[in-house]
Design a protein around this motif. Structure first.
Motif, short mmCIF file in Angstrom:
data_model
loop_
_atom_site.label_atom_id
_atom_site.label_comp_id
_atom_site.label_asym_id
_atom_site.label_seq_id
_atom_site.Cartn_x
_atom_site.Cartn_y
_atom_site.Cartn_z
N ALA A 410 0.47 -1.57 -0.38
CA ALA A 410 -0.19 -0.25 -0.17
C ALA A 410 0.73 0.94 -0.22
CB ALA A 410 -0.90 0.25 1.00
N GLY A 411 2.12 1.55 0.56
CA GLY A 411 2.61 2.73 0.61
C GLY A 411 4.01 2.00 2.16
N TYR A 412 5.01 3.64 2.32
CA TYR A 412 6.15 2.90 2.75
C TYR A 412 5.02 3.82 4.66
CZ TYR A 412 9.14 1.43 -0.08
OH TYR A 412 10.19 0.28 -1.05
N LEU A 413 5.51 3.69 5.20
CA LEU A 413 4.59 4.25 6.84
C LEU A 413 5.19 5.63 6.83
CD1 LEU A 413 3.03 3.59 9.08
CD2 LEU A 413 5.42 3.14 10.26
N ASN A 414 4.41 6.81 7.14
CA ASN A 414 5.32 7.56 6.76
C ASN A 414 6.00 8.69 5.64
OD1 ASN A 414 3.63 7.47 9.57
ND2 ASN A 414 5.34 6.52 10.35
N ARG A 415 5.24 8.04 4.90
CA ARG A 415 6.72 8.26 3.64
C ARG A 415 6.18 8.33 2.81
NH1 ARG A 415 11.82 7.38 4.43
NH2 ARG A 415 12.16 8.49 2.16
N PRO A 416 5.18 9.22 2.71
CA PRO A 416 4.17 9.34 1.06
C PRO A 416 5.04 9.85 0.04
CG PRO A 416 3.67 11.50 2.65
CD PRO A 416 4.37 10.16 3.68
N ASP A 417 6.61 10.86 0.32
CA ASP A 417 7.24 10.98 -1.11
C ASP A 417 8.03 9.92 -1.24
OD1 ASP A 417 8.50 10.20 1.52
OD2 ASP A 417 10.77 11.88 1.31
N ALA A 418 8.52 8.45 -0.60
CA ALA A 418 8.97 7.50 -0.82
C ALA A 418 8.18 6.71 -1.92
CB ALA A 418 9.39 6.65 0.14
N THR A 419 6.82 6.63 -1.16
CA THR A 419 5.63 5.88 -1.98
C THR A 419 5.79 6.36 -3.12
OG1 THR A 419 4.01 5.99 0.17
CG2 THR A 419 3.84 5.37 -2.34
N ALA A 420 6.01 7.53 -3.58
CA ALA A 420 4.92 8.46 -4.39
C ALA A 420 6.35 8.25 -5.71
CB ALA A 420 5.37 9.62 -4.66
N GLU A 421 7.08 8.22 -5.05
CA GLU A 421 8.68 8.11 -5.93
C GLU A 421 8.60 6.67 -7.14
OE1 GLU A 421 13.66 8.02 -5.37
OE2 GLU A 421 12.42 9.64 -3.85
N ALA A 422 8.37 5.72 -5.62
CA ALA A 422 9.09 4.53 -5.94
C ALA A 422 7.19 3.59 -6.75
CB ALA A 422 8.46 2.84 -4.95
N MET A 423 6.77 4.16 -6.32
CA MET A 423 5.32 4.08 -7.38
C MET A 423 5.06 4.80 -8.88
SD MET A 423 3.99 1.24 -6.02
CE MET A 423 2.59 1.35 -6.97
N THR A 424 4.54 4.28 -10.10
CA THR A 424 4.01 4.54 -10.98
C THR A 424 2.58 4.96 -10.83
OG1 THR A 424 3.06 2.88 -12.56
CG2 THR A 424 6.05 3.57 -12.81
N PRO A 425 1.95 6.39 -11.88
CA PRO A 425 1.26 6.60 -11.76
C PRO A 425 0.25 5.44 -12.26
CG PRO A 425 1.34 8.06 -13.08
CD PRO A 425 2.94 7.15 -12.65
#
Length: 555
Positions: A410-425
């Motif tokens: 679902a994503g990285y805990l407390n790290r929306p920046d890292a999640t966005a960097e790791a996923m494509t749209p």
């Protein structure tokens, strides 16, 4: 027993910054997943729900075998309910995190499933972690309770935390408050008023697994129950896992390989797991001889190397598992061939990671190709893209591996920046691993994107050099990395562990590479070491080797 139809809303601990990956649904294989469908056609939504179903339908069936004791599904789930009830009575709220800082034991399985049944989220903690790593994880995940051993409790008590977790200590008859003894904690709710328990919903968080953190603070990857179910359904389908299979599990349960593949697959299918505290090559071969029901063994390359060495000193067991699986680190073609020559079986190599579980696998039926990790699991996708432009590349061209499917976190805990960097749209996860795919769909991993060496404008992939050097009869192990170079940008350096009794020279090994590889790929420097630094699953920790470079190679 828990009400299988009751569902409680659990607030997620992470807000995904991308839409969840929908992907293809895993194609059902008739009879492949026993107990995966509830009455009315609704799918099982969590591992704990699957275990509850096995406990109802086959309570006497063996689930876990450990140090001479056999724990049935009925007994296992009864303890899971007791643990979940105790957590709720202690004040655990939906979405709260509970750490597992614990070695392999049935208590690990009970706590793991019990946390999820109580509506909590499991935070996995490597038992080798110490002050810095422990402080970061416990604070980052806001762990409220931590299940650990007496030795783990001593380590945790040294931490200076603003909100230290309450410790639940396994293997200790009594504990000074606020710590709790595990056995006493299990009995907490026996005489208390009934506590309503509800099975977790598919879209709620189940596990937070922290990445290795070799380039900075480790990140907590949040996996939902539906991610875990999708992945273990794909794995058990691809590997023809059945309820009659028994897995000899010597991998640590705090790691995704041991837990989310080994334990998950066994309990999902209603099979059994022969659990060991740790791996020992001699004991493993003895286990194969002693228990003819053992049909599966999962390991890392280091384990297989030790099994080969042990098997060369003694007769092979009369009984061997039907399937050997390797992962978590690259399996060299040389070790692949050695194992096949001795054991008469080809190891099935696969590829996975904390954020996704299993991604790629060699086929159960078909060619298991040395040096490759096969193709996507059922219902999943993979592709090779250009690392900067992110456009798909044709076969045989090295790029970054991306994966997509219902197994992606679902994503990285407390790290929306890292999640966005790791996923494509459109839902592709950027693994950070480099590789290429053959015309017939077999993927080969060449290394991490951050380990790519660029020398004189040429891309150099460390694994290619490592494979060449390990073919030399005087070389036992090797790790290749880049060092700064004023002229070329980077130069190739190889750390080499010689075979016992061998003393190769740098010149000899450089000449060996020059004969097999393009000249620009040969190491400029060979450094001999007694051993390579590895983590608990055998992955070489190259960042530690970088720190051991001589001063004149550090730039």
């Amino acid at each position: 027993m828990v009400d299988s139809d009751a569902r409680r809303s659990v607030e997620p601990v992470v807000e995904p910054v991308v839409e969840p990956v929908v992907g293809a649904v895993v194609e059902p294989v008739v009879g492949a997943v026993v107990g995966a469908v509830k009455g009315g056609g609704a799918m099982v939504e969590s591992l704990v729900e699957a275990v509850a179903g096995h406990a109802r339908s086959q309570p006497e069936r063996p689930a876990i075998l450990f140090e001479g004791a056999t724990i049935s599904y009925g007994q296992l789930f009864a303890d899971v309910e007791r643990f979940a009830r105790a957590l709720r009575l202690a004040g655990l709220a939906a979405g709260d995190c509970v750490g597992l800082f614990l070695e392999n034991s049935p208590a690990f399985a009970v706590a793991y499933l019990g946390v999820n049944l109580a509506g909590g989220v499991v935070t996995l903690i490597n038992t080798q972690y110490r002050q810095v790593e422990l402080s970061h994880i416990l604070s980052d995940a806001r762990v409220r309770y931590c299940v650990t051993s007496p030795a783990g409790a001593a380590e945790l008590r040294m931490l200076d935390l603003a909100e230290p977790p309450t410790l639940i200590i396994v293997g200790q008859s009594a504990s000074e408050p606020p710590a709790l003894a595990y056995e006493a904690f299990l009995c907490t709710g026996d005489d208390a008023p009934a506590v309503a328990l509800a099975l977790p919903a598919a879209d709620t968080p189940a596990v937070i697994g922290y990445t290795s953190g070799t380039t900075g603070r480790s990140k907590g990857a949040v996996l939902l129950h539906r991610n875990l179910v999708a992945n273990i359904t794909a794995v058990t389908t691809a590997w023809r896992w059945t309820p009659s299979d028994r897995l000899l599990l010597t991998l640590p349960l705090f790691h995704a390989h041991g837990l989310m593949v080994g334990l998950h697959g066994s309990l999902w299918m209603g099979g059994s797991v022969a659990l060991r505290r740790r791996f020992d090559a001699a004991e493993t071969l003895a286990d194969f001889d002693a228990d003819a029901q053992i049909s599966l063994f999962f390991g890392v390359p280091t384990m297989y190397g030790r099994l080969v060495a042990e098997a060369e000193r003694r007769p092979l067991p009369a009984h061997l598992p039907r399937l050997f699986v390797s992962g978590s680190a690259p399996l060299s073609p040389q070790l692949f061939a050695q194992f096949e020559a001795l054991f008469g079986q080809r190891i099935l190599e696969r590829y996975g990671m904390t954020e996704t579980g299993m991604n790629l696998t060699n086929p159960h039926d078909g060619e298991r190709r040395a040096g490759t990790v096969g193709g996507p699991f059922p219902g999943q996708e993979a592709r090779i893209v250009e690392a900067h432009g992110r456009y798909p590349l044709p076969p045989a061209v090295v790029g970054e591996i991306e994966v997509r499917g219902p197994h992606v976190f679902a994503g990285y805990l407390n790290r929306p920046d890292a999640t966005a960097e790791a996923m494509t749209p459109d839902g592709w996860f950027k693994t950070g691993d480099l590789g290429w795919v053959s015309d017939d769909g077999y993927y080969t991993i060449t290394g991490r994107a951050r380990e790519l060496i660029i020398s004189g404008g040429y891309n150099i992939y460390p694994r290619e050099i490592e494979d060449a050097l390990t073919e030399h009869p005087a070389v036992a192990e090797v790790a290749v990395l880049g060092a700064p170079d004023a002229d070329l940008g980077e130069q190739v350096v190889a750390f080499v562990v010689p075979q016992p009794g061998q003393a190769p020279t740098p010149e000899e090994l450089i000449a060996w590479c020059r004969q097999r590889l393009a000249s620009f790929k040969k190491p400029r420097h060979i450094l001999f070491v007694e051993s390579l630094p590895r983590n608990v699953l055998g992955k070489t920790q190259k960042h530690l080797l970088s720190a051991r470079l001589p001063a004149d190679l550090r730039g």
